[in-house]
Design an enzyme around this catalytic site. Structure first.
Site, PDB file in Angstrom:
ATOM      1  N   HIS A   1      -1.881   0.441  -2.427  1.00  0.00           N
ATOM      2  CA  HIS A   1      -1.907  -1.112  -2.041  1.00  0.00           C
ATOM      3  C   HIS A   1      -2.417  -1.337  -0.759  1.00  0.00           C
ATOM      4  O   HIS A   1      -2.303  -0.824   0.285  1.00  0.00           O
ATOM      5  CB  HIS A   1      -0.419  -1.499  -2.139  1.00  0.00           C
TER       6      HIS A   1
ATOM      7  N   GLU B   1       2.049  -1.712 -10.531  1.00  0.00           N
ATOM      8  CA  GLU B   1       1.493  -1.765 -11.668  1.00  0.00           C
ATOM      9  C   GLU B   1       1.975  -0.391 -12.474  1.00  0.00           C
ATOM     10  O   GLU B   1       2.002  -0.324 -13.901  1.00  0.00           O
ATOM     11  CB  GLU B   1      -0.005  -1.535 -11.721  1.00  0.00           C
TER      12      GLU B   1
HETATM   13  N1  ACO Z   1      -6.244   6.924  -5.941  1.00  0.00           N
HETATM   14  C1  ACO Z   1      -6.999   7.627  -5.041  1.00  0.00           C
HETATM   15  N2  ACO Z   1      -7.302   7.487  -3.941  1.00  0.00           N
HETATM   16  C2  ACO Z   1      -7.062   6.316  -3.389  1.00  0.00           C
HETATM   17  C3  ACO Z   1      -6.210   5.307  -4.155  1.00  0.00           C
HETATM   18  C4  ACO Z   1      -5.814   5.838  -5.522  1.00  0.00           C
HETATM   19  N3  ACO Z   1      -4.981   5.169  -6.231  1.00  0.00           N
HETATM   20  N4  ACO Z   1      -6.134   4.246  -3.423  1.00  0.00           N
HETATM   21  C5  ACO Z   1      -6.836   4.429  -2.351  1.00  0.00           C
HETATM   22  N5  ACO Z   1      -7.336   5.536  -2.338  1.00  0.00           N
HETATM   23  C6  ACO Z   1      -7.951   5.976  -1.119  1.00  0.00           C
HETATM   24  C7  ACO Z   1      -9.652   5.540  -1.075  1.00  0.00           C
HETATM   25  O1  ACO Z   1     -10.547   6.334  -1.901  1.00  0.00           O
HETATM   26  C8  ACO Z   1      -9.666   5.495   0.214  1.00  0.00           C
HETATM   27  O2  ACO Z   1     -10.134   6.883   0.481  1.00  0.00           O
HETATM   28  P1  ACO Z   1     -11.502   7.301   1.859  1.00  0.00           P
HETATM   29  O3  ACO Z   1     -11.121   6.473   2.997  1.00  0.00           O
HETATM   30  O4  ACO Z   1     -11.216   8.571   1.853  1.00  0.00           O
HETATM   31  O5  ACO Z   1     -12.529   6.639   1.118  1.00  0.00           O
HETATM   32  C9  ACO Z   1      -8.663   5.191   0.889  1.00  0.00           C
HETATM   33  O6  ACO Z   1      -7.412   5.710   0.050  1.00  0.00           O
HETATM   34  C10 ACO Z   1      -8.233   3.775   1.205  1.00  0.00           C
HETATM   35  O7  ACO Z   1      -8.867   3.085   0.054  1.00  0.00           O
HETATM   36  P2  ACO Z   1      -9.107   1.496   0.022  1.00  0.00           P
HETATM   37  O8  ACO Z   1     -10.199   1.110  -1.040  1.00  0.00           O
HETATM   38  O9  ACO Z   1      -9.736   1.063   1.579  1.00  0.00           O
HETATM   39  O10 ACO Z   1      -7.803   0.732  -0.159  1.00  0.00           O
HETATM   40  P3  ACO Z   1      -7.503  -0.801  -0.458  1.00  0.00           P
HETATM   41  O11 ACO Z   1      -6.556  -1.116   0.540  1.00  0.00           O
HETATM   42  O12 ACO Z   1      -8.930  -1.405  -0.370  1.00  0.00           O
HETATM   43  O13 ACO Z   1      -7.301  -0.575  -2.250  1.00  0.00           O
HETATM   44  C11 ACO Z   1      -6.225  -0.638  -3.892  1.00  0.00           C
HETATM   45  C12 ACO Z   1      -6.012  -0.910  -2.592  1.00  0.00           C
HETATM   46  C13 ACO Z   1      -7.511  -1.287  -4.615  1.00  0.00           C
HETATM   47  C14 ACO Z   1      -5.107  -1.097  -4.836  1.00  0.00           C
HETATM   48  C15 ACO Z   1      -6.399   0.847  -4.138  1.00  0.00           C
HETATM   49  O14 ACO Z   1      -5.401   1.613  -3.831  1.00  0.00           O
HETATM   50  C16 ACO Z   1      -6.637   1.419  -5.625  1.00  0.00           C
HETATM   51  O15 ACO Z   1      -7.808   1.297  -6.172  1.00  0.00           O
HETATM   52  N6  ACO Z   1      -5.572   1.608  -6.433  1.00  0.00           N
HETATM   53  C17 ACO Z   1      -5.850   2.094  -7.655  1.00  0.00           C
HETATM   54  C18 ACO Z   1      -5.747   0.711  -8.840  1.00  0.00           C
HETATM   55  C19 ACO Z   1      -4.316  -0.025  -8.703  1.00  0.00           C
HETATM   56  O16 ACO Z   1      -3.341   0.516  -8.827  1.00  0.00           O
HETATM   57  N7  ACO Z   1      -4.585  -1.260  -8.734  1.00  0.00           N
HETATM   58  C20 ACO Z   1      -3.380  -2.102  -8.626  1.00  0.00           C
HETATM   59  C21 ACO Z   1      -2.879  -2.796  -7.368  1.00  0.00           C
HETATM   60  S1  ACO Z   1      -1.359  -3.548  -7.378  1.00  0.00           S
HETATM   61  C22 ACO Z   1      -1.982  -5.107  -7.618  1.00  0.00           C
HETATM   62  O17 ACO Z   1      -2.899  -5.715  -7.477  1.00  0.00           O
HETATM   63  C23 ACO Z   1      -0.803  -6.066  -8.668  1.00  0.00           C
END
Ligand code: ACO
Length: 368
Positions: free
Chosen positions: A257, A312
């Site tokens: 998140h 989620e």
């Molecule tokens: N699985 C694996 N790796 C992840 C995940 C995940 N669910 N979430 C983040 N990471 C990793 C990224 O690959 C990144 O790794 P790196 O730095 O080695 O490249 C690091 O963690 C940081 O990721 P960001 O994209 O910078 O994190 P951001 O804050 O932008 O993303 C997000 C948040 C989009 C929710 C992300 O965690 C994700 O894609 N989760 C999966 C989708 C999801 O569950 N969405 C619902 C969110 S809740 C809502 O909106 C109501």
């Protein structure tokens, strides 16, 4: 540009950490794992309100007024559901070729800004009518009229299922809708505020917000969460499956998140609602095993990232436990979040300025 604003690309990509507005509607503390809704802790808000009084509280807070009585809001939403049904029938030919989510977007966009109900009530009343009847349409069943005198959540379930809903189902769905009602300046709420800041109408604000919600990085994650559980199949396969996904660079849906660096407090509220609804299901066992394996693997693969379970994950489990088709998950999120979107749009119009940030030009300059 504000002198203190970031001036290099990457300083605030995605506007992370930028305070873009003031609000009395909700506060998300990502480090403490705490969510305040209209001055109340999440758990007190969820246990202390039904849908109507929750909506009344949000709209009153947005307008700086005291809340209308629950019965007044109930009657207004009932009238808005009836108007929503009249529009639904006229829209059926235009739904051809669109999926459920696109049909909902069309249904929202078709609402007049100056119709008989005030726009925040009109859109909130329209969504359950659209969602229930779009599901019926998919299943080849005839549309079902709302009952204006019924409670909002009861009426939605009755239209969807075609019979009086059970009390545990009403309770579980109400918990879900209130839990997701508002959540700071998330992408869809920000969209609603940007549209409202131009003095465009609330219906436009909500239509834009819904479009933002449909992305898989925002509200579109619960369907893939269930796909993940299906692919894992049984608890004993969880660790191996998760490992292979992370190895291939895939993201695990329902984890991570932007704001929460600890467990999302909404996940706990929804997990408790699920445990009440379906205390001993195999599905719950599988979910627990996947959650354990995912948290363990994420901590190893992404050390220092603090990726925890998000809303989620248990949303998917709860809506699945309620027998909701997967195509309705994002529309159902909108049925709760619309109260937050409309409240933010009302608050923005009352207190905010036109939202117009700056950008940093990184293209060619003539003559350089
Ligand atoms: N699985 C694996 N790796 C992840 C995940 C995940 N669910 N979430 C983040 N990471 C990793 C990224 O690959 C990144 O790794 P790196 O730095 O080695 O490249 C690091 O963690 C940081 O990721 P960001 O994209 O910078 O994190 P951001 O804050 O932008 O993303 C997000 C948040 C989009 C929710 C992300 O965690 C994700 O894609 N989760 C999966 C989708 C999801 O569950 N969405 C619902 C969110 S809740 C809502 O909106 C109501």
């Amino acid at each position: 540009m504000n002198a203190s604003a970031p001036t290099r690309p990457g300083d605030a990509e995605g506007l992370e950490g930028i305070v873009a507005t003031r609000t009395a509607l909700s506060d998300v503390d990502g480090h403490a794992g705490r969510l305040i809704l209209c001055g109340q802790e999440l758990i007190d808000f969820v246990t202390g309100h039904d849908f109507e009084s929750a909506a009344a509280t949000f709209w009153a807070t947005a307008r700086g007024e005291s809340a209308e009585a629950s019965e007044v809001v109930r009657a207004a939403l009932g009238r808005a559901r009836e108007a929503g049904f009249e529009r639904f029938e006229r829209l059926i030919p235009a739904f051809e070729g669109l999926d459920v989510s696109e049909r909902l977007r069309l249904g929202l966009a078709s609402i007049a800004e100056d119709g008989p109900s005030v726009p925040h009530v009109a859109v909130t009343g329209a969504i359950p009518v659209l969602v229930a009847n779009l599901a019926r349409l998919e299943q080849g069943r005839a549309p079902m009229r709302p009952q204006a005198g019924s409670a909002h959540v009861d009426d939605f379930l009755r239209m969807l299922e075609g019979c009086a809903p059970s009390e545990p189902a009403v309770k579980a769905l109400t918990t879900y809708l209130l839990t997701v009602m508002d959540h700071g300046l998330n992408a869809s709420t920000f969209t609603a505020r940007v549209v409202a800041s131009t003095r465009a109408g609330l219906v436009g604000a909500v239509t834009g917000a819904y479009a933002a919600l449909t992305g898989p990085l925002h509200g579109g994650a619960p369907e893939p969460v269930l796909d993940m559980l299906d692919a894992v199949g049984e608890p004993g396969h969880a660790a191996e499956w998760i490992e292979s996904q992370l190895h291939e660079g895939e993201r695990l849906m329902g984890f991570g998140h932007r704001i929460y660096k600890v467990r999302d407090p909404r996940a706990d509220v929804l997990k408790a609602a699920l445990e009440q609804l379906a205390p001993a299901g195999e599905r719950l066992e599988l979910a627990r095993a996947v959650e354990r394996a995912a948290l363990e693997a994420l901590a190893r693969h992404k050390p220092g990232r603090r990726l925890e379970t998000n809303v989620e994950f248990y949303t998917a489990m709860l809506l699945d436990g309620l027998g909701m088709p997967r195509s309705l998950f994002t529309p159902l999120f909108a049925m709760g979040r619309v109260v937050g979107w409309t409240a933010h749009a009302l608050e923005q119009r009352r207190t905010g300025r036109l939202i117009r940030p700056a950008s940093l030009y990184v293209g060619e300059r003539p003559g350089s």
